[in-house]
Design an enzyme around this catalytic site. Sequence first.
Site, PDB file in Angstrom:
ATOM      1  N   GLU A  81     -14.050  10.408 -29.362  1.00  0.00           N
ATOM      2  CA  GLU A  81     -14.299  11.726 -28.971  1.00  0.00           C
ATOM      3  C   GLU A  81     -13.459  12.436 -29.438  1.00  0.00           C
ATOM      4  OE1 GLU A  81     -14.229  12.358 -24.713  1.00  0.00           O
ATOM      5  OE2 GLU A  81     -15.730  13.969 -24.800  1.00  0.00           O
ATOM      6  N   LYS A 180     -23.547  14.876 -24.693  1.00  0.00           N
ATOM      7  CA  LYS A 180     -22.731  14.502 -23.354  1.00  0.00           C
ATOM      8  C   LYS A 180     -23.358  15.157 -22.078  1.00  0.00           C
ATOM      9  CE  LYS A 180     -18.024  13.851 -21.781  1.00  0.00           C
ATOM     10  NZ  LYS A 180     -16.500  14.488 -22.384  1.00  0.00           N
ATOM     11  N   CYS A 213     -16.801   9.272 -22.567  1.00  0.00           N
ATOM     12  CA  CYS A 213     -16.039   9.798 -21.653  1.00  0.00           C
ATOM     13  C   CYS A 213     -16.249   9.860 -19.981  1.00  0.00           C
ATOM     14  CB  CYS A 213     -15.217  10.985 -22.228  1.00  0.00           C
ATOM     15  SG  CYS A 213     -13.550  10.875 -21.331  1.00  0.00           S
TER      16      CYS A 213
END
Length: 497
Positions: A81, A180, A213
């Site tokens: 990321e 995300k 994440c």
Amino acid sequence: MAIFQLHICAAFLMGMILPSSALEDTFIAAVYEHAVILTGDTPRNVSRAEALELMNRNLDILEGAIKTAAQQGAHIIVTPEDALYGWVFTRETLYPYLENIPDPQVDWTPCNEPKRFGSNPIQGRLSCIAKENSIYVVANMGDKKPCNRSDPQCPSDGRYQYNTDVVYDTEGKFVARYHKYNLFASEVYFNYAKDPQFVTLNTSFGKLGLMTCADVLNYREPAISLVEKYKVDTILFPTAWQNGLPLLSAVEFYSAWAMGMRVNFLAANINKPSLDITGSGIFTPEGAKVYRFDMKTQTGKLLVAEINARPRLSPTYPPAVDWSLYASNIKHFPASPVFTASFYFDNFTFTELSQEAGNHTVCQKGLCCHLSYKMAEKREDEVYAFGAFDGLHVIEGEYYLQICTLLKCKSTDLKSCGEPVETAHTRFDSFTLSGTFNTSYVFPEVLLTETQLTTGEFQVLTDGRLTSNGLSKPVLSVALFGRWYERDPPHPEGAPS
Ligand SMILES: *[C@@H]1O[C@H](CO)[C@@H](O)[C@H](O)[C@H]1NC(C)=O
Ligand SMILES: *[C@@H]1O[C@H](CO)[C@@H](O)[C@H](O)[C@H]1NC(C)=O
Ligand SMILES: *[C@@H]1O[C@H](CO)[C@@H](O)[C@H](O)[C@H]1NC(C)=O
Ligand SMILES: *[C@@H]1O[C@H](CO)[C@@H](O)[C@H](O)[C@H]1NC(C)=O
Ligand SMILES: *[C@@H]1O[C@H](CO)[C@@H](O)[C@H](O)[C@H]1NC(C)=O
Ligand SMILES: *[C@@H]1O[C@H](CO)[C@@H](O)[C@H](O)[C@H]1NC(C)=O
């Protein structure tokens, strides 16, 4: 089934090239930990040309790693990321780094048709790198989507900005896009995806799913449904994760998640030791296959390993665990004196392990944790504590935790229990840890001195015990890390319907 089919094909096609639809039992996975070249220490307005220049410098390094991975036979590589530009932005200063990333249904190979959707040099280059090296490439970049007053949620600057994972196949075709869902608190320059997206991809080496994440820790979705409903074999996980010892170091938590969820997990992190960012690896339901934790050098690192393409079909696939079965059916050990200390702003109820061996029960709210242990030697200069936390975590994200943990305290002061500590000298000859969890989402963690992992030196029993008959290195922490999703508050963008 998969095994059978491959043998049939192989028998028929001896001496011929296998069709690309042939199913493989195993595959070679690669992840690259990248020491990203940042934009600077403070947000800066730059031109598109300057933004491209920086992203291309980062891409030069990623391309080298991707070539090497392909030469080593990797089918797929995951890159981190924020690997193209870092994280020092406002909404406005991020804008020159963004491209409009279409829905993959458009059937597009950017390398062959770079101008089909306007100027998209980064997508073009990623596609060409995948194509030239015949490897699946997973990357993370920024997507921009214009919007206007017809959409009441349209931001005042007239666009959505999404933290986005993209995937290109071995021919450079754009095959997956994921926005995300669980932004980290500091990512104010991105917008939340409106709903969790469940982005999956069928390949000859299993079904893959994308997340990034904080998706692994914060809200339930898309993480849990990717595994349970969409039944992916492998999670592709670009990340930029700041280590939170003793319970949330990257490799520790990812390895535990792969074991608890019984799925492959390919995690590529940034390497930035000054910010405590490192920790990548290839994790499987049986444990860590290969990992990297390097706080010393600030360099990139390629990790490659062969793993099962469909772990559920593997003879070594671990059985399901009833995480509270054992703990709910034993008598509590006699009460011991307790104290409060905190990990990441959460107040745990702890008891000190003051003897070389012992049995303890510690409860907080509805969670009771049991521990039997024997140290090789009780040292005067190291304190270990055993504790429970049952509550809503509210700092940098809101999520409900139930945790049983045995950990080394930072100093001999009990107030320091739960604070980050990197090294230990105390070995354990044995331990058994269990808890009365209300959730079936429990991740078993075993972390050794200097943030090292181990496989094969501990077991998770189907009745929920995490147990070991001796670890080869001193212990930083052991935990059953539970997430009770039903107790989470609604997602900031509204709970999925
Ligand atoms: C970037 O430029 C805009 C004006 O176009 C200005 O409002 C903003 O403060 C600038 N941001 C930075 C970080 O310099
Ligand atoms: C803006 O609104 C108009 C209708 O007022 C619509 O036709 C157009 O597609 C919208 N543009 C975007 C980018 O949403
Ligand atoms: C993957 O293949 C399965 C059947 O094997 C199919 O049901 C599913 O829709 C496919 N998914 C994708 C993303 O192509
Ligand atoms: C945790 O404990 C500290 C110190 O005792 C206290 O100040 C704080 O309010 C507690 N936090 C919560 C969430 O109870
Ligand atoms: C802990 O309990 C077990 C029985 O559950 C017992 O065999 C053992 O002696 C106990 N250990 C200590 C140090 O009290
Ligand atoms: C949680 O688990 C505890 C211990 O098994 C039990 O007493 C309690 O009723 C459970 N709470 C809920 C809400 O399920």
